[in-house]
Design an enzyme around this catalytic site. Structure first.
Site, PDB file in Angstrom:
ATOM      1  N   ASP A   1      -2.029  -7.506  -5.854  1.00 23.56           N
ATOM      2  CA  ASP A   1      -2.507  -6.396  -5.041  1.00 23.56           C
ATOM      3  C   ASP A   1      -2.926  -5.230  -5.930  1.00 23.56           C
ATOM      4  O   ASP A   1      -2.356  -5.037  -7.002  1.00 23.56           O
ATOM      5  CB  ASP A   1      -1.350  -5.953  -4.133  1.00 23.56           C
ATOM      6  CG  ASP A   1      -1.838  -5.339  -2.842  1.00 23.56           C
ATOM      7  OD1 ASP A   1      -3.060  -5.199  -2.681  1.00 23.56           O
ATOM      8  OD2 ASP A   1      -0.981  -4.996  -2.007  1.00 23.56           O
TER       9      ASP A   1
ATOM     10  N   CYS B   1       0.804  -1.236   0.000  1.00 19.83           N
ATOM     11  CA  CYS B   1       0.000   0.000   0.000  1.00 19.83           C
ATOM     12  C   CYS B   1       0.836   1.284   0.000  1.00 19.83           C
ATOM     13  O   CYS B   1       0.603   2.160  -0.843  1.00 19.83           O
ATOM     14  CB  CYS B   1      -0.982   0.017   1.160  1.00 19.83           C
ATOM     15  SG  CYS B   1      -1.331  -1.570   1.892  1.00 19.83           S
TER      16      CYS B   1
ATOM     17  N   ARG C   1       6.499 -11.302   5.381  1.00 24.37           N
ATOM     18  CA  ARG C   1       5.882 -11.159   6.697  1.00 24.37           C
ATOM     19  C   ARG C   1       6.447 -12.203   7.637  1.00 24.37           C
ATOM     20  O   ARG C   1       6.691 -13.342   7.230  1.00 24.37           O
ATOM     21  CB  ARG C   1       4.364 -11.332   6.594  1.00 24.37           C
ATOM     22  CG  ARG C   1       3.734 -10.209   5.800  1.00 24.37           C
ATOM     23  CD  ARG C   1       2.244 -10.323   5.767  1.00 24.37           C
ATOM     24  NE  ARG C   1       1.720  -9.337   4.827  1.00 24.37           N
ATOM     25  CZ  ARG C   1       0.457  -9.272   4.429  1.00 24.37           C
ATOM     26  NH1 ARG C   1      -0.411 -10.143   4.895  1.00 24.37           N
ATOM     27  NH2 ARG C   1       0.072  -8.354   3.575  1.00 24.37           N
TER      28      ARG C   1
ATOM     29  N   GLN D   1       1.543 -10.852  -3.703  1.00 23.68           N
ATOM     30  CA  GLN D   1       0.111 -10.554  -3.722  1.00 23.68           C
ATOM     31  C   GLN D   1      -0.287 -10.040  -5.093  1.00 23.68           C
ATOM     32  O   GLN D   1       0.461  -9.301  -5.723  1.00 23.68           O
ATOM     33  CB  GLN D   1      -0.197  -9.439  -2.710  1.00 23.68           C
ATOM     34  CG  GLN D   1      -0.033  -9.840  -1.267  1.00 23.68           C
ATOM     35  CD  GLN D   1      -0.385  -8.660  -0.367  1.00 23.68           C
ATOM     36  OE1 GLN D   1       0.235  -7.605  -0.439  1.00 23.68           O
ATOM     37  NE2 GLN D   1      -1.384  -8.834   0.470  1.00 23.68           N
TER      38      GLN D   1
ATOM     39  N   HIS E   1      -8.307  -1.221  -0.832  1.00 23.39           N
ATOM     40  CA  HIS E   1      -7.289  -2.256  -1.075  1.00 23.39           C
ATOM     41  C   HIS E   1      -8.040  -3.457  -1.620  1.00 23.39           C
ATOM     42  O   HIS E   1      -9.085  -3.803  -1.079  1.00 23.39           O
ATOM     43  CB  HIS E   1      -6.628  -2.762   0.199  1.00 23.39           C
ATOM     44  CG  HIS E   1      -6.103  -1.729   1.125  1.00 23.39           C
ATOM     45  ND1 HIS E   1      -4.768  -1.605   1.391  1.00 23.39           N
ATOM     46  CD2 HIS E   1      -6.721  -0.798   1.874  1.00 23.39           C
ATOM     47  CE1 HIS E   1      -4.594  -0.639   2.277  1.00 23.39           C
ATOM     48  NE2 HIS E   1      -5.759  -0.136   2.584  1.00 23.39           N
TER      49      HIS E   1
ATOM     50  N   LYS F   1     -14.881  -4.456   5.132  1.00 29.77           N
ATOM     51  CA  LYS F   1     -14.362  -5.206   3.981  1.00 29.77           C
ATOM     52  C   LYS F   1     -15.319  -6.312   3.540  1.00 29.77           C
ATOM     53  O   LYS F   1     -16.188  -6.734   4.302  1.00 29.77           O
ATOM     54  CB  LYS F   1     -13.003  -5.810   4.315  1.00 29.77           C
ATOM     55  CG  LYS F   1     -13.066  -6.758   5.498  1.00 29.77           C
ATOM     56  CD  LYS F   1     -11.738  -7.462   5.725  1.00 29.77           C
ATOM     57  CE  LYS F   1     -11.848  -8.406   6.907  1.00 29.77           C
ATOM     58  NZ  LYS F   1     -10.854  -9.435   6.962  1.00 29.77           N
TER      59      LYS F   1
ATOM     60  N   HIS G   1      -4.663  -0.990  -5.457  1.00 25.67           N
ATOM     61  CA  HIS G   1      -5.259   0.062  -4.641  1.00 25.67           C
ATOM     62  C   HIS G   1      -6.006   1.009  -5.547  1.00 25.67           C
ATOM     63  O   HIS G   1      -5.481   1.413  -6.583  1.00 25.67           O
ATOM     64  CB  HIS G   1      -4.175   0.773  -3.827  1.00 25.67           C
ATOM     65  CG  HIS G   1      -3.543  -0.144  -2.829  1.00 25.67           C
ATOM     66  ND1 HIS G   1      -2.426  -0.878  -3.115  1.00 25.67           N
ATOM     67  CD2 HIS G   1      -3.933  -0.516  -1.591  1.00 25.67           C
ATOM     68  CE1 HIS G   1      -2.134  -1.653  -2.067  1.00 25.67           C
ATOM     69  NE2 HIS G   1      -3.031  -1.448  -1.135  1.00 25.67           N
TER      70      HIS G   1
HETATM   71 ZN   LIG Z   1      -3.112  -2.428   0.643  1.00 25.22          ZN
END
Ligand SMILES: [Zn+2]
Ligand SMILES: [Zn+2]
Length: 645
Positions: A386, A337, A366, A384, A518, A472, A388
Site C-alpha cells: 500500500d 490509509c 477484513r 497490501q 491511494h 480510479k 498514499h
Molecule cells: Zn488507502
C-alpha cells in the site's frame, strides 16, 4: 404482391414479399451466410431464421461471430440435452434450461442421481439426435391447452412456469422431434450443427434458486459452435486445474490455511516465506528508488479514528468487530490509509516537501463471508503493498504516471506481457453520491485520462464505477492461460483529506488541502503470490525459487565432493540443497523435478575428479558438465537479471 422493406446492417435496403423469412434473405445474400446463419435480429429482437417477416424492419443475419447468436446456439443445445434425457429417462420432470457463458444446463427432478455413466449415455444420445438434424420448430398453443399438456405428462414445474410467465392467450413452444418445451426461443434451425459439446458435471440447485423448494439436478455442458473452441476451453480448464495454487501450495509446501486457526487466514511455510522475502526485498528496493518513504503503522487503533475516516459508516460490514480496552474501543485495521494520514499530519507540511509518498507492506484484516473465501485469492488477513501520495494539484499527473510506470515494471519483472486498463469514473448524473465538487471530479478524471493518453495506454472508461471517494485506474494483468486478474489500483481521494483536515503551507504562505492518492501495485502479497503460483505453475524463476539448486551425489563415493559443492553454492549466496539420501539417482531427479527446483547438479566420479558438475535444468533437461565456477557465474547472472526460464 405486397412487399416490405428490409434494412440490412450495411444500410442496404431490400424490397421482399411480405412473409419472406430471414433464412431466404440470407440465401439471397450469399450461400455461405445461409450456411453459417444461426439466428436473426430484427429491430433489436432475436428471432428464428424461419420466422416470416411481416413488416418493414432492420435485419441482421447472425453467425457464430455474434455472442448473442452463440447464446442462442447454446440454448438449443440445452433443448437437445433435455430431448436426450426424456428419451432415455421418460419419467423425469423438467425445470429450466438456459445457456450459460461456456455452454448450457438443464435441470431435472429424478429420484436417482445422474451418474457419470448416465452422462456418457446422455451425451451419446445427444450426438445421435444431433446427427439426425432434427428441426427446432416453433408452435403457438392456447394457454389452457399448454397447461393441460403439462398436467397430463406430470410436468408440474413446467405448469408453474406457464402459469407465471405466459401473459398472452397463445403460448410459444419449441419442438425438437418428440421433445416439446415451453420456451420463448429463438432457436437455431435444427440440431445438426450442435457437435462441439461435452457434458461436464451434475450440480444440485433448489427450484427457482429458493431454499426449501424441491432439489433439482442440473446437468451442465460446455458447448461451442466450433470444435476448436471447445478443445481450447477444455484445455484451459485442464491447465487451470494443473496450475491451481491451492493444490500446488500444498504439494510444494508453500502455505496452508488451518481450520484450527480459522478460515481465510494464511500460514506461510518456510518455502513460501522465502519467496515472500525475495518479493518484498525487490519491492522495498524499488519503492526507495521511486522516491517512497517506508513506514509501519499499528494493526489496531482507536475506533474513533475509523469514525473520522468514515469507515464505520461506509465500510463497517467488511470490518471485524471492535474490541474494548480500558473502556475505549479499538479496531483491527481494514485499511492502512488513516495510519498514513496520521503520519502526514504529525507536523505541518510545506509545499517544498510535497509530494509525500508513504509506503507500507501493511497487514489488514477484513471480514469476508466464509462462502466467498478462496485460497490465497480471497482471504480475511492480508498484506497490501500500500502507498498514499499527498501532493499539490500540479503534481498529480506526474504522480499518476509514476504509479502506472511502476505497475508496468511489476508486470515485466514477474513475467506478464498482457494487461487491461480500466478507468472508473463518477456517475455525472448522481453528484450527490460523491464527496468533492463536480469540478473536482472532472479535474481528477481528466488527470487520470490525460496521463493514460499521454502514455499511450489503451484503456476502457467505465462511468459510475469509481470508488465512492474518487475516480480510479485499475490494471488487470492477463496470465499465462489468458485469465485476467485485478491487481494494481490507483485511486483519487477527495474524502479523507477533507475529513482529516489535511493541509500544507503553499508558496503563497497560506494553507491548502493536498490531493491524496491511494495506490497498490500487487494489491496484496497473498493474492499476488496466488497469481504467481498459477502463472508459473509452481516452477518459480531461479531468483524466487525456494531451492535454486539441488546437489545429487551419484553414490556414497562422491558425497564428500557433493558436500563441498553445496557449501560453495551457499557461500556464493544461493539456496542450495544436498540430497544425500540413500536413493537411486533417478529417484533423486524425480523428486527434484516434482519440487520444481530449477537446477540439479549431478555429482559422479568424473565430476569429483575434474572439479565439475553435471547440470540438469528442470525444463531444459541435461545441459552437460561444466566447471563449478562457471555454473556459479551463470546462475548469478540469471538471478541478477531475474530471468524467467
Ligand atoms: Zn488507502
Ligand atoms: Zn428453451
Amino acid at each position: 404482391m405486397e412487399t416490405i422493406q428490409v434494412t440490412l446492417p450495411d444500410g442496404a435496403k431490400r424490397e421482399v414479399p411480405r412473409g419472406t423469412t430471414p433464412a431466404q434473405i440470407a440465401k439471397e445474400i450469399s450461400p455461405r451466410l445461409a450456411k453459417e446463419a444461426l439466428v436473426a435480429r430484427t429491430n433489436g429482437d432475436l428471432i428464428d431464421l424461419s420466422r416470416p417477416l411481416d413488416h418493414d424492419t432492420s435485419l441482421a443475419i447472425l453467425t457464430a461471430k455474434d455472442p448473442d447468436a452463440v447464446q442462442v446456439f447454446r440454448h438449443s443445445a440445452a433443448h437437445l440435452l433435455a430431448a436426450a434425457v426424456m428419451e432415455l429417462y421418460p419419467g423425469v420432470k423438467l425445470g429450466i434450461g438456459p445457456p450459460i457463458d461456456y455452454g448450457f444446463f438443464y435441470e431435472f427432478v429424478r429420484p436417482e442421481p445422474f451418474t457419470p455413466e448416465d452422462l456418457a449415455k446422455i451425451e451419446a444420445k445427444m450426438h445421435e439426435l444431433a446427427a439426425k438434424d432434427i428441426p427446432n420448430e416453433r408452435k403457438m398453443i392456447p394457454k389452457p391447452e399448454a397447461l393441460e399438456l403439462y398436467r397430463k405428462s406430470n410436468q408440474e414445474f413446467k405448469c408453474e412456469l406457464v402459469e407465471e410467465k405466459a401473459q398472452e392467450p397463445m403460448v410459444s413452444f419449441y419442438t425438437t422431434g418428440k421433445f416439446i418445451d415451453f420456451c420463448r426461443g429463438p432457436h437455431i434451425p435444427s440440431t445438426g450443427r450442435i457437435k462441439a459439446f461435452k457434458l461436464m458435471n451434475v450440480g444440485g440447485a433448489y427450484w427457482k434458486g429458493q431454499e426449501g423448494n424441491p432439489q433439482m439436478q442440473r446437468i451442465y455442458g460446455a458447448c461451442f459452435v466450433d470444435q476448436k473452441e471447445l478443445d481450447e476451453y477444455l484445455h484451459k480448464l485442464e491447465e487451470a486445474k494443473r496450475r491451481d495454487h491451492r493444490r500446488l501450495g500444498t504439494e510444494l509446501d508453500l502455505f496452508s490455511i488451518q481450520d484450527e486457526a480459522g478460515p481465510g487466514l494464511i500460514f506461510w511455510h518456510p518455502k513460501g516465506g522465502i519467496i515472500r522475502k525475495q518479493m518484498e526485498d525487490w519491492l522495498r528496493t524499488e519503492l526507495i528508488r521511486h522516491g517512497y518513504d517506508l513506514v509501519f503503522t499499528p494493526h489496531i487503533m482507536r475506533l474513533h479514528l475509523w469514525q473520522i475516516s468514515g469507515h464505520t459508516d461506509f465500510y463497517r460490514s467488511s470490518m471485524f468487530g471492535p474490541m474494548e480496552v480500558e473502556k475505549d474501543e479499538y479496531q483491527l485495521k481494514p485499511m492502512n490509509c488513516p495510519g498514513h494520514i496520521l503520519i502526514y499530519k504529525s507536523r505541518l507540511r510545506s509545499y517544498r516537501e510535497l509530494p509525500v509518498r508513504l509506503a507500507e507492506l501493511g497487514t489488514v484484516y477484513r471480514y469476508e463471508r466464509s462462502g466467498v473465501l478462496h485460497g490465497l485469492l480471497r482471504v480475511r488477513g492480508f498484506t497490501q503493498d500500500d502507498a498514499h501520495i499527498f501532493c499539490m494539484p500540479d503534481q498529480i499527473e506526474k504522480e499518476i504516471q509514476d504509479c502506472i510506470e511502476f505497475a508496468w515494471e511489476v508486470l515485466r519483472v514477474f513475467g506478464f506481457d498482457r494487461y487491461e486498463v480500466e478507468l472508473s469514473a463518477g456517475d455525472p448524473s448522481r453528484p450527490q453520491d460523491y464527496p468533492g465538487t463536480p469540478e473536482e471530479w472532472r479535474h481528477a478524471e481528466n488527470a487520470l485520462m490525460n496521463t493514460l493518453k499521454r502514455m499511450n495506454v489503451p484503456h476502457k472508461i467505465i462511468p459510475g464505477e469509481g470508488a465512492f471517494y474518487g475516480p480510479k485506474i485499475d490494471v488487470k494483468l492477463v496470465d499465462a492461460i489468458g485469465r485476467p486478474w485485478q491487481l494494481t489500483t490507483v485511486q483519487f481521494d477527495f474524502n479523507l483529506p477533507r475529513r482529516f483536515k489535511l493541509e500544507y503551507v503553499g508558496e503563497d504562505g497560506s494553507r491548502h488541502q493536498p490531493l491524496m492518492v491511494h495506490r497498490a501495485l500487487w494489491g496484496s502479497i497473498e493474492r499476488f503470490f496466488g497469481v504467481l503460483i498459477e502463472q508459473y505453475a509452481g516452477a518459480f524463476p531461479a531468483w524466487l525459487a525456494p531451492v535454486q539448486a539441488s546437489v545429487l551425489p551419484l553414490s556414497e563415493k562422491t558425497i564428500e565432493y557433493a558436500r563441498k559443492v553445496t557449501q560453495q553454492l551457499k557461500d556464493a549466496g544461493f539456496r542450495a540443497h544436498l540430497d544425500d539420501r540413500n536413493e537411486k539417482l533417478q529417484a533423486k531427479i524425480r523428486d527434484a523435478q516434482l519440487e520444481k527446483i530449477p537446477y540439479m547438479l549431478i555429482i559422479g566420479g568424473k565430476e569429483a575428479e575434474a572439479g565439475t558438475v553435471a547440470v540438469r535444468h528442470r525444463a531444459k533437461g541435461d545441459l552437460g558438465p561444466r566447471p563449478l565456477e562457471q555454473f556459479i557465474a551463470d546462475l548469478q547472472q540469471e538471478i541478477a537479471s531475474r530471468a524467467i526460464v
